[in-house]
Design a protein around this motif. Structure first.
Motif, PDB file in Angstrom:
ATOM      1  N   ASP A   1     -48.058 -31.877  -0.768  1.00 21.83           N
ATOM      2  CA  ASP A   1     -48.294 -30.444   0.145  1.00 21.83           C
ATOM      3  C   ASP A   1     -49.107 -29.568   0.111  1.00 21.83           C
ATOM      4  OD1 ASP A   1     -45.630 -31.556   0.268  1.00 21.83           O
ATOM      5  OD2 ASP A   1     -44.580 -30.663  -1.356  1.00 21.83           O
TER       6      ASP A   1
ATOM      7  N   TYR B   1     -41.091 -28.653   8.542  1.00 18.60           N
ATOM      8  CA  TYR B   1     -40.146 -28.709   7.928  1.00 18.60           C
ATOM      9  C   TYR B   1     -41.169 -30.527   7.320  1.00 18.60           C
ATOM     10  CZ  TYR B   1     -36.861 -30.874   4.786  1.00 18.60           C
ATOM     11  OH  TYR B   1     -35.991 -30.651   4.287  1.00 18.60           O
ATOM     12  N   CYS B   2     -41.384 -30.372   5.544  1.00 19.72           N
ATOM     13  CA  CYS B   2     -41.713 -31.136   4.570  1.00 19.72           C
ATOM     14  C   CYS B   2     -40.889 -30.918   3.840  1.00 19.72           C
ATOM     15  CB  CYS B   2     -43.270 -31.343   4.894  1.00 19.72           C
ATOM     16  SG  CYS B   2     -43.566 -29.338   3.970  1.00 19.72           S
TER      17      CYS B   2
ATOM     18  N   CYS C   1     -43.805 -25.742   0.579  1.00 20.53           N
ATOM     19  CA  CYS C   1     -42.761 -26.885   1.671  1.00 20.53           C
ATOM     20  C   CYS C   1     -41.846 -26.729   1.569  1.00 20.53           C
ATOM     21  CB  CYS C   1     -43.243 -29.081   1.597  1.00 20.53           C
ATOM     22  SG  CYS C   1     -44.379 -29.462   2.359  1.00 20.53           S
TER      23      CYS C   1
ATOM     24  N   GLU D   1     -48.925 -33.084   8.567  1.00 18.01           N
ATOM     25  CA  GLU D   1     -47.110 -32.974   9.066  1.00 18.01           C
ATOM     26  C   GLU D   1     -47.102 -34.195   8.652  1.00 18.01           C
ATOM     27  OE1 GLU D   1     -45.356 -32.516  12.573  1.00 18.01           O
ATOM     28  OE2 GLU D   1     -47.652 -31.168  13.171  1.00 18.01           O
TER      29      GLU D   1
ATOM     30  N   HIS E   1     -40.625 -39.102  11.129  1.00 17.10           N
ATOM     31  CA  HIS E   1     -42.605 -38.288  11.359  1.00 17.10           C
ATOM     32  C   HIS E   1     -42.905 -38.043  12.708  1.00 17.10           C
ATOM     33  CE1 HIS E   1     -43.312 -42.536  13.483  1.00 17.10           C
ATOM     34  NE2 HIS E   1     -42.296 -43.275  12.400  1.00 17.10           N
TER      35      HIS E   1
ATOM     36  N   ARG F   1     -47.132 -35.071   5.009  1.00 14.01           N
ATOM     37  CA  ARG F   1     -46.155 -34.360   3.955  1.00 14.01           C
ATOM     38  C   ARG F   1     -44.767 -33.944   3.995  1.00 14.01           C
ATOM     39  NH1 ARG F   1     -50.039 -29.627   4.782  1.00 14.01           N
ATOM     40  NH2 ARG F   1     -48.887 -29.085   6.766  1.00 14.01           N
ATOM     41  N   ASP F   2     -44.237 -36.096   4.192  1.00 15.26           N
ATOM     42  CA  ASP F   2     -43.131 -35.740   4.580  1.00 15.26           C
ATOM     43  C   ASP F   2     -42.256 -36.092   3.119  1.00 15.26           C
ATOM     44  OD1 ASP F   2     -44.263 -38.129   4.765  1.00 15.26           O
ATOM     45  OD2 ASP F   2     -43.844 -38.746   6.336  1.00 15.26           O
TER      46      ASP F   2
ATOM     47  N   HIS G   1     -41.954 -42.239   6.255  1.00 16.72           N
ATOM     48  CA  HIS G   1     -41.113 -41.107   6.224  1.00 16.72           C
ATOM     49  C   HIS G   1     -40.753 -41.706   7.838  1.00 16.72           C
ATOM     50  CE1 HIS G   1     -37.265 -38.627   6.975  1.00 16.72           C
ATOM     51  NE2 HIS G   1     -37.383 -38.175   5.105  1.00 16.72           N
TER      52      HIS G   1
END
Length: 447
Positions: A226, A219-220, A212, A276, A289, A279-280, A286
């Protein structure tokens, strides 16, 4: 779906035949080989059952776990989703600046009060119908009250038509030495002991770190989640029980707030979510998302999620909440909502169902006499399949198979293991033949 305030996304409702109002799955419980979002697992050796990227090793030798059962031997059940996967897209988060034309799903600066962040989501186009989007990296989420004894994830060793092997393994008797598992629990706990109190959550991932930060794709920003999920086909097996939250052995483990009631918040959950999404940086919470393609938080028409076994908290009200009934539902851009029925305590007192029934029809308030099948292309059914919550041990199995485009969910009593599952449980051998996977996918319980 998740109804309580612990979950991010909104609710969707529908009414099935028979007048029972039910909930459509739609929460954002959600967490990822090799630093990529999709694709199959790294190749293994079909002759040895070893995983080349895991040091040319396989899961350690292990004895079958000893189940604890005090009630009647139950019939078991299967809920099978067919024709899963479709061409389409979801909004994938990417690293971009305001004005970037790639931000065609979402482009906005989000103000949090303590700071702001630009959110860019672009269309992630899908051209395959092989179990999409559930052939992407997926992360397991376990929410208490829950007591787990063994936990294994199988995947194909080299190709979809060959043998499968244990890709990740955990045993309650050796919790400090899992094989290719990374756990993240309350207060960043990394050792999973097996007992989860009310509202306590553990995320389970592979041991490989996902890169990440700047340049990551998807994208994270960086978080405790992660890590890689499991891409491609997978079979998850757990030996577990769901004791009541106010059980004296579970109550001291509770994670609920001091002003909350144990029974009202009693809602175990076993889910599998896009890595995904987890992993925000906010564990799936988030606001930038992939869960929705639209701005309506109720739709779940994005990267997908499977609420494999979900109890709706009675704090949601008697129309919806029932700590004795378990729902199974799918959400994704393909179908929006598929399955996910439940029935509140005002309509579905568990005493209305036979004590030996695992699979229930909450529309007719009877036990189902055969396994339920829901076709994503023709989803209407007269039954409302749901599950009895078992307080003692069951084998919980769920298969996500690219080759057959099938999601198969099963509950099996340790005292009544059908022929099609005997090559898997209780022994959990390191490798199983493709014919075993096909046989399990074709299983219909009760029979």
């Amino acid at each position: 779906m998740r109804f309580s305030s612990r979950r991010l996304l909104g609710l969707g409702f529908l009414v099935l035949s028979g007048g029972i109002t039910v909930g459509a799955c739609g929460s954002s419980h959600g967490g990822g080989g090799s630093g990529q979002a999709g694709g199959g697992p790294p190749p293994g050796d079909p002759d040895t059952g070893n995983w080349l990227d895991l040091g040319n090793t396989h899961a350690p030798p292990h004895e079958p776990a000893v189940p604890t059962n005090t009630g009647v031997v139950t019939r078991g059940g299967t809920l099978t989703f067919t024709n899963i996967g479709a061409e389409g897209y979801w909004g994938r988060r990417i690293e971009a600046e305001p004005g970037d034309p790639r931000c065609d799903v979402q482009s906005e600066t989000i103000d949090y009060g303590w700071g702001s962040e630009f959110c860019c989501r672009t269309k992630h186009e899908v051209t395959s119908n092989l179990l999409t989007p559930f052939n992407e990296q997926l992360t397991m989420v376990l929410d208490g009250p829950l007591r787990v004894k063994q936990f294994a994830v199988y995947q194909p060793l080299a190709d979809r038509e060959g043998p499968w092997a244990i890709r990740s393994f955990w045993d309650r008797r050796t919790p400090d030495t899992p094989y290719n598992f990374h756990f993240s629990g309350p207060k960043n706990a990394s050792v999973f002991g097996g007992d989860l109190g009310n509202s306590c959550t553990f995320f389970a991932m592979q041991q490989n770190k996902f890169p990440c930060g700047p340049g990551s794709d998807p994208y994270c920003p960086g978080s405790d989640l992660d890590y890689d999920g499991w891409p491609g086909s997978k079979l998850v097996v757990l030996l577990a029980s769901m004791p009541y939250a106010d059980d004296p052995s579970m109550k001291p483990l509770s994670c609920i707030a001091a002003d909350q009631d144990e029974r009202e918040q009693d809602s175990p959950w076993i889910g599998i979510s896009p890595s995904e999404l987890n992993r925000d940086g906010w564990s799936g919470y988030h606001p930038c998302h992939c869960f929705n393609n639209t701005n309506n938080g109720q739709l779940g028409d994005g990267c997908g999620q499977i609420n494999v076994f979900e109890v709706i908290a009675e704090a949601s009200g008697p129309q919806w909440g029932n700590r004795d009934v378990i729902s199974t539902g799918i959400r994704s851009y393909q179908v929006g909502s598929l399955g996910g029925v439940t029935c509140g305590i005002q309509s579905c007192g568990i005493e209305q169902f036979p004590a030996d029934a695992d699979l229930l029809d909450v529309n007719s308030l009877t036990a189902m006499n055969a396994g339920a099948v829901i076709d994503a292309d023709h989803p209407a059914t007269k039954e409302g399949p749901a599950w009895r919550r078992a307080l003692d041990d069951r084998y919980y199995l769920f298969l996500l198979d690219e080759l057959s485009r099938t999601v198969q969910v099963a509950v099996i009593h340790p005292g009544k293991i059908p022929d099609a599952a005997q090559a898997i449980v209780p022994a959990l051998p390191n490798t199983v033949a493709r014919s075993v996977i096909d046989g399990f996918a074709s299983l219909r319980l009760p029979q």
